[in-house]
Design a protein around this motif. Structure first.
Motif, mmCIF file in Angstrom:
data_model
loop_
_atom_site.group_PDB
_atom_site.id
_atom_site.type_symbol
_atom_site.label_atom_id
_atom_site.label_comp_id
_atom_site.label_asym_id
_atom_site.label_seq_id
_atom_site.Cartn_x
_atom_site.Cartn_y
_atom_site.Cartn_z
ATOM 1 N N THR A 15 0.825 -1.201 0.000
ATOM 2 C CA THR A 15 0.000 0.000 0.000
ATOM 3 C C THR A 15 0.863 1.256 0.000
ATOM 4 O O THR A 15 1.820 1.362 0.774
ATOM 5 N N ALA A 16 0.506 2.207 -0.856
ATOM 6 C CA ALA A 16 1.254 3.465 -0.965
ATOM 7 C C ALA A 16 0.315 4.579 -1.402
ATOM 8 O O ALA A 16 -0.663 4.319 -2.110
ATOM 9 N N PRO A 17 0.573 5.829 -1.001
ATOM 10 C CA PRO A 17 -0.218 6.945 -1.526
ATOM 11 C C PRO A 17 -0.063 7.020 -3.042
ATOM 12 O O PRO A 17 1.049 6.849 -3.572
ATOM 13 N N PHE A 18 -1.162 7.271 -3.726
ATOM 14 C CA PHE A 18 -1.144 7.258 -5.187
ATOM 15 C C PHE A 18 -0.079 8.180 -5.764
ATOM 16 O O PHE A 18 0.667 7.801 -6.673
ATOM 17 N N ASP A 19 0.005 9.395 -5.218
ATOM 18 C CA ASP A 19 0.924 10.362 -5.810
ATOM 19 C C ASP A 19 2.383 10.126 -5.451
ATOM 20 O O ASP A 19 3.258 10.892 -5.855
ATOM 21 N N SER A 20 2.683 9.042 -4.718
ATOM 22 C CA SER A 20 4.070 8.717 -4.387
ATOM 23 C C SER A 20 4.617 7.541 -5.188
ATOM 24 O O SER A 20 5.827 7.262 -5.143
ATOM 25 N N ILE A 21 3.761 6.864 -5.921
ATOM 26 C CA ILE A 21 4.154 5.577 -6.494
ATOM 27 C C ILE A 21 5.148 5.723 -7.643
ATOM 28 O O ILE A 21 6.160 5.002 -7.698
ATOM 29 N N ILE A 22 4.903 6.624 -8.565
ATOM 30 C CA ILE A 22 5.819 6.769 -9.697
ATOM 31 C C ILE A 22 7.213 7.154 -9.211
ATOM 32 O O ILE A 22 8.221 6.596 -9.666
ATOM 33 N N ALA A 23 7.272 8.076 -8.258
ATOM 34 C CA ALA A 23 8.574 8.447 -7.686
ATOM 35 C C ALA A 23 9.201 7.253 -6.977
ATOM 36 O O ALA A 23 10.425 7.054 -7.021
ATOM 37 N N GLY A 24 8.376 6.447 -6.315
ATOM 38 C CA GLY A 24 8.886 5.266 -5.626
ATOM 39 C C GLY A 24 9.466 4.245 -6.585
ATOM 40 O O GLY A 24 10.473 3.594 -6.285
ATOM 41 N N VAL A 25 8.843 4.108 -7.743
ATOM 42 C CA VAL A 25 9.405 3.218 -8.767
ATOM 43 C C VAL A 25 10.729 3.780 -9.278
ATOM 44 O O VAL A 25 11.712 3.061 -9.436
ATOM 45 N N GLY A 26 10.764 5.093 -9.510
ATOM 46 C CA GLY A 26 11.988 5.713 -10.000
ATOM 47 C C GLY A 26 13.152 5.603 -9.037
ATOM 48 O O GLY A 26 14.309 5.470 -9.452
ATOM 49 N N SER A 27 12.855 5.619 -7.734
ATOM 50 C CA SER A 27 13.910 5.553 -6.722
ATOM 51 C C SER A 27 14.338 4.126 -6.417
ATOM 52 O O SER A 27 15.328 3.915 -5.708
ATOM 53 N N GLY A 28 13.587 3.147 -6.910
ATOM 54 C CA GLY A 28 13.895 1.748 -6.621
ATOM 55 C C GLY A 28 13.163 1.180 -5.428
ATOM 56 O O GLY A 28 13.354 0.013 -5.075
ATOM 57 N N LYS A 29 12.305 1.970 -4.797
ATOM 58 C CA LYS A 29 11.534 1.456 -3.667
ATOM 59 C C LYS A 29 10.605 0.333 -4.128
ATOM 60 O O LYS A 29 10.384 -0.649 -3.414
ATOM 61 N N TYR A 30 10.001 0.509 -5.306
ATOM 62 C CA TYR A 30 9.158 -0.507 -5.922
ATOM 63 C C TYR A 30 9.745 -0.867 -7.282
ATOM 64 O O TYR A 30 10.358 -0.023 -7.944
ATOM 65 N N GLU A 31 9.512 -2.095 -7.703
ATOM 66 C CA GLU A 31 9.949 -2.507 -9.039
ATOM 67 C C GLU A 31 8.869 -2.276 -10.087
ATOM 68 O O GLU A 31 9.150 -2.296 -11.289
ATOM 69 N N ALA A 32 7.645 -2.033 -9.623
ATOM 70 C CA ALA A 32 6.540 -1.713 -10.521
ATOM 71 C C ALA A 32 5.492 -0.930 -9.751
ATOM 72 O O ALA A 32 5.401 -1.023 -8.522
ATOM 73 N N GLY A 33 4.702 -0.163 -10.484
ATOM 74 C CA GLY A 33 3.533 0.509 -9.930
ATOM 75 C C GLY A 33 2.296 0.001 -10.645
ATOM 76 O O GLY A 33 2.237 0.023 -11.885
ATOM 77 N N VAL A 34 1.329 -0.496 -9.878
ATOM 78 C CA VAL A 34 0.082 -1.007 -10.441
ATOM 79 C C VAL A 34 -1.044 -0.341 -9.672
ATOM 80 O O VAL A 34 -1.368 -0.750 -8.558
ATOM 81 N N SER A 35 -1.622 0.710 -10.266
ATOM 82 C CA SER A 35 -2.603 1.481 -9.508
ATOM 83 C C SER A 35 -3.515 2.292 -10.428
ATOM 84 O O SER A 35 -3.775 3.464 -10.179
ATOM 85 N N SER A 36 -3.998 1.663 -11.491
ATOM 86 C CA SER A 36 -4.942 2.330 -12.402
ATOM 87 C C SER A 36 -4.386 3.636 -12.938
ATOM 88 O O SER A 36 -5.100 4.630 -13.035
ATOM 89 N N PHE A 37 -3.114 3.648 -13.288
ATOM 90 C CA PHE A 37 -2.506 4.864 -13.823
ATOM 91 C C PHE A 37 -2.956 5.093 -15.260
ATOM 92 O O PHE A 37 -2.637 4.302 -16.154
ATOM 93 N N THR A 38 -3.685 6.169 -15.500
ATOM 94 C CA THR A 38 -3.981 6.559 -16.874
ATOM 95 C C THR A 38 -2.690 7.012 -17.530
ATOM 96 O O THR A 38 -1.954 7.835 -16.982
#
Length: 307
Positions: free
Chosen positions: A111-134
């Motif tokens: 679980t992560a705040p929606f507006d933090s996920i793309i940055a989290g993927v970029g930083s390596g915190k997550y390997e993917a973001g799956v959250s209904s991103f248009t």
């Protein structure tokens, strides 16, 4: 995806806004169970890894056998918390779990705040973001994105539309959206058109979770809300007659899985895994389980051109 002001769990319970909203009151970081669709009650289809797809996964991602996934778990039926307040479920969860299996991996949702996920993927915190991103140009500038579904925007309001809300003339009204979603841009443009025409601005209430935005419309704090079409349709269903859909679906666009900008090889492996699920019928089976098959696509693409 969309936005909203906070509603306490106690207030939500008092409103009896439904399991959809109550689920958002779960806390912390969670991981999905792999193997069944906990909310739909159906076991996931059985799929096996494909050697050619698994071979295309970069070594640093496959090394631990797991894809770590960031997801805003307030967006039913895409990704949300089951009744236990911990298990992450939804059609996005089921589908990407099977994508990972095609690649010979497991998917671990957090679980992560929606507006933090793309940055989290970029930083390596997550390997993917799956959250209904248009998928849109701004997001493609920050990450590699893989199309896998198509959704538009849909409005809802109180049953019977007592405030006579017209999405094309919402000037002076309080409208609910989720933060950082394409719906924020949509309603902001509508408000600017109001003021340019000499009318009152729209009061745009932005919420951290879509469930809070839904609750705000149910409670009457806001007279209407807008969100992605499958999410809004599900919210209306779950409120058991308290809300109704308003107007037509518009601005259809693809959802995209998010991976790091430089991980184009991984992105293509994911796209090929989605295509394999489409070809063997598993993709359609998952969407039908959740009642969202109208958004099916047939050509998953890495960084598709979007307007």
């Amino acid at each position: 995806m969309a936005t909203r002001p906070l509603v306490s769990c106690a207030a939500v319970a008092t409103l009896a806004v439904t399991t959809l909203v109550l689920n958002a009151c779960g806390g912390g970081s969670s991981t999905s169970s792999s193997g069944s669709s906990a909310s739909s009650g159906s076991a996931l289809p059985s799929v096996t890894a494909e050697d050619s797809l698994a071979a295309a996964v970069p070594a640093d991602i496959k090394s631990d056998g797991v894809i770590t996934v960031g997801s805003d778990t307030t967006y039913a039926p895409s990704e949300f918390l089951a009744e236990d307040g911990e298990t992450i479920v939804g059609f996005d969860v089921d589908l990407f779990t099977l994508v990972a299996r095609k690649l010979g991996l497991d998917a671990e949702f957090q679980t992560a705040p929606f507006d933090s996920i793309i940055a989290g993927v970029g930083s390596g915190k997550y390997e993917a973001g799956v959250s209904s991103f248009t998928i849109n140009p701004e997001r493609e500038a920050q990450a590699s994105m893989v199309s896998y579904y198509s959704a538009g925007t849909q409005w809802s309001t109180k049953k019977g539309n007592p405030n006579k809300v017209d999405p094309d003339n919402a000037c002076g009204l309080n409208i609910a959206v989720q933060k950082a979603t394409v719906q924020v841009d949509d309603i902001t443009a509508r408000s600017e058109a109001c003021t340019s025409g000499g009318k009152d601005a729209i009061t745009i209430d932005q919420y951290d979770a879509q469930s809070d935005a839904t609750a705000a419309v149910v409670s009457g704090k806001d007279v209407a809300g807008l969100a992605d079409s499958p999410v809004m349709a599900y919210a209306v269903e779950q409120t058991r007659g308290q809300l109704e859909l308003l107007g037509d679906i518009y601005d259809a666009a693809p959802y995209g899985y998010v991976v790091a900008k430089d991980q184009t090889e991984f992105a293509q492996a994911i796209a090929d895994a989605v295509k394999s699920l489409i070809d063997d019928g598993t993709y359609e089976q998952v969407l039908k389980t959740w009642g969202v098959e109208d958004g099916a696509i047939d050509n998953p693409t890495v960084n598709p051109p979007v307007g």
